[in-house]
Design an enzyme around this catalytic site. Sequence first.
Site, PDB file in Angstrom:
ATOM      1  CG  ASP A 167      -3.546  -2.591  -7.846  1.00  0.00           C
ATOM      2  OD1 ASP A 167      -2.992  -1.541  -7.479  1.00  0.00           O
ATOM      3  OD2 ASP A 167      -4.609  -2.596  -8.495  1.00  0.00           O
ATOM      4  CB  SER A 184      -5.683   0.479 -10.566  1.00  0.00           C
ATOM      5  OG  SER A 184      -4.863   0.364  -9.432  1.00  0.00           O
ATOM      6  CG  HIS A 239     -11.066  -2.918  -8.053  1.00  0.00           C
ATOM      7  ND1 HIS A 239      -9.790  -2.661  -7.645  1.00  0.00           N
ATOM      8  CD2 HIS A 239     -11.871  -2.082  -7.341  1.00  0.00           C
ATOM      9  CE1 HIS A 239      -9.807  -1.709  -6.713  1.00  0.00           C
ATOM     10  NE2 HIS A 239     -11.052  -1.349  -6.513  1.00  0.00           N
ATOM     11  CB  SER A 250      -6.262  -4.345 -12.179  1.00  0.00           C
ATOM     12  OG  SER A 250      -5.782  -3.401 -11.266  1.00  0.00           O
ATOM     13  CG  ASP A 300      -3.721  -0.405  -4.497  1.00  0.00           C
ATOM     14  OD1 ASP A 300      -2.930   0.528  -4.682  1.00  0.00           O
ATOM     15  OD2 ASP A 300      -4.947  -0.245  -4.387  1.00  0.00           O
ATOM     16  CG  HIS A 326      -4.895   2.486  -0.979  1.00  0.00           C
ATOM     17  ND1 HIS A 326      -4.502   3.743  -1.355  1.00  0.00           N
ATOM     18  CD2 HIS A 326      -5.088   1.791  -2.134  1.00  0.00           C
ATOM     19  CE1 HIS A 326      -4.457   3.818  -2.686  1.00  0.00           C
ATOM     20  NE2 HIS A 326      -4.804   2.638  -3.181  1.00  0.00           N
ATOM     21  CG  HIS A 335      -0.152   2.333  -8.972  1.00  0.00           C
ATOM     22  ND1 HIS A 335      -0.089   2.053  -7.621  1.00  0.00           N
ATOM     23  CD2 HIS A 335      -1.403   1.975  -9.362  1.00  0.00           C
ATOM     24  CE1 HIS A 335      -1.250   1.573  -7.220  1.00  0.00           C
ATOM     25  NE2 HIS A 335      -2.067   1.501  -8.260  1.00  0.00           N
TER      26      HIS A 335
HETATM   27 ZN   LIG Z   1      -4.652   1.887  -5.153  1.00  0.00          ZN
END
Ligand SMILES: [Zn+2]
Length: 520
Positions: A89, A139, A202, A204, A359, A363, A401
Amino acid sequence: MIAAKLVLLLTAITCSVIAMPDRNIPAQNFAQTERVMHPNLQRANAINVNADEFETSYWQNQAQETILNKKDMTFNKNVAKNVIMFLGDGMSVATIKSARVFAGQLNGEDGEGNKLAMEYFPYSGFSKTYCANAQVADSACTATAYLRGIKANYATIGVNGQVARGDCAASLLDENRVDSIATWSQAAGKRTGIVTTTTITHASPAGTYAYTSERNWESDEVTFETDCDDIAYQLINGKTGQNFNVALGGGRSNFLPNGYADEEGVVGNRLDGRNLVDEWLSSKSERNAAYVWNRTSLLELQDDVDYLFGLFEDEHMKYYLDDVNHEEPTLEEMTEAAIKVLSKSENGYFLFVEGGKIDLAHHSNLPRKALMETVEFSKAIQKAKDLTNEEDTLIVITSDHAHSLTMSGSAARGSDILGIGIAAEDGIDYPALTYINGPGYRGEEDGQRYDFAQNDLTDKDLKYPSLVPMDSATHSGEDVGIFASGPWSHLFVGFNEQNVIPHIMAFASCVGDGYTACDE
Ligand SMILES: [Zn+2]
Ligand SMILES: *[C@@H]1O[C@H](CO)[C@@H](O)[C@H](O)[C@H]1NC(C)=O
């Protein structure tokens, strides 16, 4: 020859001069912060480069060897009995490059020339990651693309572009729903499983089993005013979720009733009073099923287990670097446990494995954690490769992404990837890794750009500089990589729309409604 060599050497010398100012660069000391000890890398900005690299012959030989290894490559057109999809992720190309260097340096070796597990995969391509209604993806819409084969709206999962974010009624209509490759694989008699380091609800992992117009509807704490089932409920009772042979990750609170505390003191947040862990256990009572909530139980699992449910945290699982006593299973350990259960299937299996905290670290502008999560992700990939055979198993690695991390500047070869020492025109050095936006933003102090060098660069929670202030860094919109090995892995070459990925996996493993390798 001699002239070329001189130019190379001069370039190398110039680079070192630029990158190594005479200030004292904080020394690396991984031993303090890493669970994995690597005493070799105690020096800062070590030029850890093979001297042969400054000779023509080194690169020519390396290139010739590469060609000899590649020139007889053949296409593997077997049917893929098993498919394993790895999803990093937020694992942008900048993340892969930085993690590759980080992993090499952790081992006291050349970082830039190092390879992560996916770099050994024979075929690679790009994935174009936008959503139906967004230029830069999240996601949820991406999980709908890489698991269900269609692009959808931002924050929605398992529903098409007719469903706007938060529109519960539209998400309930059959014609707006699309199934995932997990559903297709179950219909073909395969075992299925999901593994993640985030909550199992979550975006994903939910992409494999949930239908929702809002990714944040992880428990009924948020859906109680709607007619829609929350994602945790769908994992236990939904048409695909209830058939999973393996589900491992975090997010236990979403499965337990409000006010109830479990073995670990985890308090549930469900308002419907349901204990979904108990419901899972009773629905599997006639079968060999095991529910585990800690690493010891996972590692001591009996061989006869056919259904495995593991929730190791109330929320997301810990960052690898924060789990200093190794209380939680690593992604590699969970992947191995999953493959053990799934590989007993005569018809093969589909397994989805997410390195979800790359990910989350980005962040928060925490590159040390993001890179370590990527290294752990790489270890899980290697484990899967070791446990399977490319004659019958397609392994696909990709990301949903890109992210806000950038790698820039003219640091010398072998420079500590998390170090500082790149000169700027205002006389204040900056690190190679910075973020476009996020909480690492610091304004000016005394009319001067914030001097990042005053920080302890070995601190795993050090937020790296960001250009634009944001509580949480954003994703970014670049294409991401796809790496594949096994049956039909050559179909991933080139630039692919992200939603093509599950269609190729379905083609290779003869599942779903499309044209498949079995029709060949
Ligand atoms: Zn994210
Ligand atoms: C792990 O879970 C099992 C089953 O509940 C329990 O018996 C054991 O004590 C737990 N181990 C640890 C280290 O918490």
